[in-house]
Design an enzyme around this catalytic site. Structure first.
Site, short mmCIF file in Angstrom:
data_model
loop_
_atom_site.label_atom_id
_atom_site.label_comp_id
_atom_site.label_asym_id
_atom_site.label_seq_id
_atom_site.Cartn_x
_atom_site.Cartn_y
_atom_site.Cartn_z
N THR A 202 0.86 -1.19 0.00
CA THR A 202 0.00 0.00 0.00
C THR A 202 0.89 1.23 0.00
OG1 THR A 202 -0.20 0.08 2.42
CG2 THR A 202 -1.85 -1.21 1.23
N ASP A 234 -5.15 -1.07 8.00
CA ASP A 234 -5.94 -2.19 8.54
C ASP A 234 -7.29 -2.29 7.85
OD1 ASP A 234 -3.93 -2.90 10.32
OD2 ASP A 234 -4.68 -1.57 11.89
P1 ADP Z 1 -0.69 2.26 6.50
O1 ADP Z 1 -1.87 2.91 7.20
O2 ADP Z 1 -0.55 0.81 6.86
O3 ADP Z 1 0.59 3.03 6.56
P2 ADP Z 1 -1.16 3.33 3.80
O4 ADP Z 1 -0.86 4.69 4.33
O5 ADP Z 1 -0.36 2.83 2.65
O6 ADP Z 1 -1.13 2.20 4.93
O7 ADP Z 1 -2.71 3.35 3.39
C1 ADP Z 1 -3.41 2.16 3.06
C2 ADP Z 1 -4.40 2.45 1.95
O8 ADP Z 1 -5.33 3.44 2.40
C3 ADP Z 1 -3.80 3.01 0.67
O9 ADP Z 1 -3.34 1.97 -0.20
C4 ADP Z 1 -4.99 3.77 0.09
O10 ADP Z 1 -5.86 2.88 -0.61
C5 ADP Z 1 -5.70 4.27 1.32
N1 ADP Z 1 -5.29 5.66 1.64
C6 ADP Z 1 -4.35 6.06 2.52
N2 ADP Z 1 -4.21 7.41 2.52
C7 ADP Z 1 -5.11 7.87 1.62
C8 ADP Z 1 -5.49 9.18 1.13
N3 ADP Z 1 -4.91 10.30 1.60
N4 ADP Z 1 -6.47 9.26 0.21
C9 ADP Z 1 -7.09 8.14 -0.27
N5 ADP Z 1 -6.78 6.89 0.14
C10 ADP Z 1 -5.80 6.75 1.06
#
Ligand code: ADP
Length: 290
Positions: A202, A234
């Site tokens: 992600t 999550d």
């Molecule tokens: P983690 O919370 O484990 O660090 P990520 O930050 O990669 O994971 O976020 C997981 C997923 O949540 C991303 O692949 C995306 O689909 C969604 N996401 C996270 N931040 C955004 C955002 N600012 N806008 C839209 N979707 C988001």
């Protein structure tokens, strides 16, 4: 098809403070709130809200029964959540006026889950079911070995990142789910791509990727107004697995997970802010077709 989740259950205690306390300082908090958290509980709630048959394997102490009730209310089967002596897992989250935080984490009963107890629960699993796990409980490698011996597929969120834990469980993992930072740590540790059949990375607002057999399926994130990204990963993992357990293709499951995670980041909170399946389906239906 059942999803068995060996996962942490944590109480998140939030304190709003004028500044982060110094050694020896006594500081009055301006505000306090408590919520259900822990990567395990969050993923179980996401799976349940997505419509999956999810059975949580975990442990709390007597002070954590409210968390089990909260998970049950979300639709998680908690028959296999043990009540053990000691203290439940919890986090003390201090947030100062500038939004800077300091977090104290106590694993408590999450690390008191006995391998034999997990094996006994998994004796009720059927080939084709999923075992889901993360890095916040004990009995990880034993659970993964038992699941594979019984013909289950295994999904693993390598978070919080711990190289030794990853090395111990990775040989039994079917689907590895990591964020960008964890993917980078894995690449460094293995000197290249980690040896696993399927890997989802992600990338926050950049979307997500599915890696398999040298091929990459890339799905962009939906454009939303993000207010709180806690629990986005999550929510994504829970919805992704619910989609796969329902027979979705990787691309379809990625789209479902991206929709759920996009809705989550528009809301403050963790487990309580994970959207329901009908909200996610309505959000996806309203998107322009690709
Ligand atoms: P983690 O919370 O484990 O660090 P990520 O930050 O990669 O994971 O976020 C997981 C997923 O949540 C991303 O692949 C995306 O689909 C969604 N996401 C996270 N931040 C955004 C955002 N600012 N806008 C839209 N979707 C988001």
């Amino acid at each position: 098809m059942t999803v068995w989740n060996l996962g942490s259950i944590n109480a998140d205690h939030f304190y709003r403070l004028p500044h982060l306390p110094q050694p020896g300082e006594t500081l009055a908090a301006a505000d306090y709130a408590v919520g259900l958290g822990g990567k395990g509980a969050n993923q179980s709630v996401a799976l349940a809200r997505a419509g999956a048959d999810v059975r949580h394997i975990g442990a709390v102490a007597a002070d954590g029964l409210w968390m089990v009730a909260r998970m049950r209310a979300a639709g998680v089967d908690c028959t296999h959540v043990a009540v053990l002596p000691g203290a439940s897992g919890h986090a003390i989250i201090e947030v100062d006026a500038a939004g800077e935080n300091a977090i104290l984490l106590f694993a408590g009963t999450n690390r008191a889950i006995a391998p034999d107890a997990v094996r006994a629960v998994l004796s009720g699993a059927a080939p084709g079911d999923w075992l889901v796990t993360q890095n916040e409980t004990s009995a990880l490698s034993e659970a993964v070995a038992e699941a594979r011996a019984r013909g289950l597929r295994v999904a693993y969120s390598a978070a919080p990142f711990d190289a030794a834990a990853v090395r111990a469980v990775l040989p039994g993992v079917t689907l590895l789910i990591v964020n960008e930072g964890e993917a980078e740590a894995l690449r460094r540790d293995f000197g290249g791509a980690p040896p696993v059949p399927q890997m989802v990375v992600t990338l926050g607002a950049q979307g997500a990727e599915w890696h398999e057999n040298g091929q990459v399926i890339r799905v962009p994130a939906f454009r939303v107004r993000s207010v709180d990204t806690t629990g986005a990963g999550d929510t994504f993992a829970g919805y992704l697995l619910a989609g796969l357990a329902q027979g979705f293709s990787p691309r379809e499951a990625l789209r479902l997970a991206s929709g759920a995670a996009a809705l989550k980041v528009t809301r403050t909170g963790t487990a309580d802010a994970i959207p329901a399946r009908d909200e996610v389906d309505a959000f996806l239906a309203a998107q322009p077709s690709e």
